[in-house]
Design a protein around this motif. Structure first.
Motif, PDB file in Angstrom:
ATOM      1  N   CYS A 235       0.867  -1.184   0.000  1.00 46.93           N
ATOM      2  CA  CYS A 235       0.000   0.000   0.000  1.00 46.93           C
ATOM      3  C   CYS A 235       0.897   1.225   0.000  1.00 46.93           C
ATOM      4  O   CYS A 235       2.117   1.127  -0.078  1.00 46.93           O
ATOM      5  N   SER A 236       0.330   2.401   0.082  1.00 50.86           N
ATOM      6  CA  SER A 236       1.096   3.639  -0.068  1.00 50.86           C
ATOM      7  C   SER A 236       1.538   4.231   1.263  1.00 50.86           C
ATOM      8  O   SER A 236       1.964   5.389   1.309  1.00 50.86           O
ATOM      9  N   GLU A 237       1.453   3.496   2.359  1.00 44.67           N
ATOM     10  CA  GLU A 237       1.846   4.027   3.666  1.00 44.67           C
ATOM     11  C   GLU A 237       3.357   4.290   3.700  1.00 44.67           C
ATOM     12  O   GLU A 237       4.161   3.456   3.287  1.00 44.67           O
ATOM     13  N   VAL A 238       3.733   5.462   4.193  1.00 45.09           N
ATOM     14  CA  VAL A 238       5.132   5.885   4.266  1.00 45.09           C
ATOM     15  C   VAL A 238       5.465   6.188   5.717  1.00 45.09           C
ATOM     16  O   VAL A 238       4.658   6.746   6.459  1.00 45.09           O
ATOM     17  N   HIS A 239       6.667   5.800   6.109  1.00 42.23           N
ATOM     18  CA  HIS A 239       7.167   6.115   7.453  1.00 42.23           C
ATOM     19  C   HIS A 239       8.580   6.644   7.317  1.00 42.23           C
ATOM     20  O   HIS A 239       9.442   5.995   6.710  1.00 42.23           O
ATOM     21  N   VAL A 240       8.817   7.832   7.865  1.00 42.18           N
ATOM     22  CA  VAL A 240      10.136   8.450   7.822  1.00 42.18           C
ATOM     23  C   VAL A 240      10.849   8.105   9.122  1.00 42.18           C
ATOM     24  O   VAL A 240      10.484   8.594  10.192  1.00 42.18           O
ATOM     25  N   GLY A 241      11.846   7.250   9.038  1.00 43.20           N
ATOM     26  CA  GLY A 241      12.568   6.788  10.206  1.00 43.20           C
ATOM     27  C   GLY A 241      13.320   5.513   9.888  1.00 43.20           C
ATOM     28  O   GLY A 241      13.148   4.917   8.815  1.00 43.20           O
ATOM     29  N   PRO A 242      14.167   5.048  10.817  1.00 45.37           N
ATOM     30  CA  PRO A 242      14.985   3.862  10.541  1.00 45.37           C
ATOM     31  C   PRO A 242      14.194   2.574  10.461  1.00 45.37           C
ATOM     32  O   PRO A 242      14.648   1.600   9.873  1.00 45.37           O
ATOM     33  N   SER A 243      13.009   2.510  11.063  1.00 43.12           N
ATOM     34  CA  SER A 243      12.190   1.295  11.005  1.00 43.12           C
ATOM     35  C   SER A 243      10.728   1.692  10.930  1.00 43.12           C
ATOM     36  O   SER A 243      10.329   2.745  11.439  1.00 43.12           O
ATOM     37  N   GLY A 244       9.919   0.866  10.292  1.00 41.52           N
ATOM     38  CA  GLY A 244       8.508   1.167  10.145  1.00 41.52           C
ATOM     39  C   GLY A 244       7.752   1.023  11.453  1.00 41.52           C
ATOM     40  O   GLY A 244       8.210   0.403  12.408  1.00 41.52           O
ATOM     41  N   HIS A 245       6.563   1.631  11.500  1.00 40.43           N
ATOM     42  CA  HIS A 245       5.741   1.552  12.698  1.00 40.43           C
ATOM     43  C   HIS A 245       4.975   0.235  12.735  1.00 40.43           C
ATOM     44  O   HIS A 245       4.943  -0.527  11.764  1.00 40.43           O
ATOM     45  N   LYS A 246       4.335  -0.036  13.871  1.00 39.71           N
ATOM     46  CA  LYS A 246       3.584  -1.273  14.092  1.00 39.71           C
ATOM     47  C   LYS A 246       2.072  -1.080  14.011  1.00 39.71           C
ATOM     48  O   LYS A 246       1.323  -1.969  14.403  1.00 39.71           O
ATOM     49  N   ALA A 247       1.630   0.069  13.525  1.00 37.84           N
ATOM     50  CA  ALA A 247       0.193   0.297  13.389  1.00 37.84           C
ATOM     51  C   ALA A 247      -0.360  -0.590  12.277  1.00 37.84           C
ATOM     52  O   ALA A 247       0.140  -0.588  11.155  1.00 37.84           O
TER      53      ALA A 247
END
Length: 330
Positions: A235-247
């Protein structure tokens, strides 16, 4: 006879030395690469210390001007596109993300329908807006880059901001006291008197808009070489950071696991700044683009097509995609 015995003794000595050397190698290998399980309780403090020390290297001083330039270019781009939309018509499909720059939409059968239930349908066109040309991409706003991973029950505790803005903030474009100044209304560009612009003024605005688009994409590409960003491959979810979130918010139900978690990969420029490729009508093409000629028509990013219709010459790197001298169909 004595010479032969001496040679045999020398050979035996070499074999003993080589066997002892190989024994030392095997002992060292088994010591450092043992199959025994590691004690994670002992490793956790060391890992946390390395993460804290790594956080001291950010933000990178040399990338702060780049991040500030990206924020300024993004603001100019949104203002320029908002101005051009007051003069040039934009059509958007009611059931899919397809966009067309023109008074009438094309009849190319590429609509996937509502919730992808059908394919190869004719689009149902409505009046488009700013979000149709510049697709919004949002991400969670982090207090600092190396904070703890966001859990599913914490998803409402963090603000959602544009992914490019979050990337620039983490790169040091603004200090922590200015994070709360952003709001969705701050991205709304009010343009007065755009309809009364002369052709020369319109060309000047389109030229500045196209330049801001190129500076924005080049700047984001530079920042992604230094700062980590993730995107879900389904999907198009983006996370800015060293690891993705758990949501657990993955919206592609076909690939959704039983928890709905995302499958992260490294993000690229197109994930944070989608080009939104559109069909374009050339002088040799019919007034309405037909489905039979979709293999001959040119395409271009929506911002580039909007600026070229305002009178700007597109950069040469887009000419192959635009098929300027391509064959037309009747």
């Amino acid at each position: 006879m004595v010479l032969a015995q001496r040679e045999i003794m020398a050979l035996r000595k070499k074999l003993c030395e080589s066997s002892s050397f190989n024994g030392k190698i095997m002992y060292t290998f088994s010591r450092y690469f043992s199959s025994n399980k590691m004690d994670l309780r002992k490793l956790k403090p060391m890992i946390q210390k390395r993460i804290q020390e790594r956080a001291k290297d950010y933000p990178v001083p040399g990338m702060i001007p780049v991040a500030q330039e990206v924020l300024n270019s993004r603001r100019l781009l949104m203002q320029g596109v908002s101005t051009l939309l007051k003069v040039l018509p934009v059509m958007a499909c009611k059931f899919c993300p397809e966009v067309y720059i023109g008074e009438k939409g094309h009849v190319i059968q590429t609509c996937c329908g509502f919730k992808h239930r059908s394919k190869n349908r004719v689009h149902e066109w409505i009046t488009g807006g700013l979000n149709d040309v510049l697709a919004p991409v949002e991400a969670f706003h982090l207090k600092h880059m190396f904070q703890d991973v966001i859990k599913h029950h914490q998803r409402f505790d963090f603000e959602r901001v544009p992914a490019v803005v979050e990337l620039c903030w983490q790169a040091g474009a603004n200090d922590g006291n200015q994070y709360s100044n952003w709001s969705p209304e701050s991205d709304c560009c009010r343009v007065d008197g755009a309809e009364s612009l002369s052709p020369d003024e319109l060309v000047m605005i389109a030229s500045g808009t196209l330049k801001a688009w190129e500076v924005l994409r080049n700047g984001v590409e530079k920042l992604l070489m230094v700062y980590p960003a993730k995107v879900c491959k389904h999907c198009s979810e983006v996370h800015v950071g060293p690891s993705g979130h758990k949501a657990r918010l993955c919206g592609i139900f076909k690939y959704e696991s039983w928890q709905g978690t995302h499958f992260w990969r490294k993000a690229i420029v197109d994930d944070l700044v989608p080009p939104k490729i559109v069909w374009r009508r050339r002088p040799q093409d019919p007034q309405v683009l037909l489905n039979e000629g979709k293999g001959f028509y040119g395409r271009a990013p929506a911002v580039v097509e909007l600026c070229t219709q305002a009178g700007v010459i597109a950069p040469s790197k887009y000419h192959c995609l635009m098929k300027l001298q391509g064959v037309a169909t009747l």
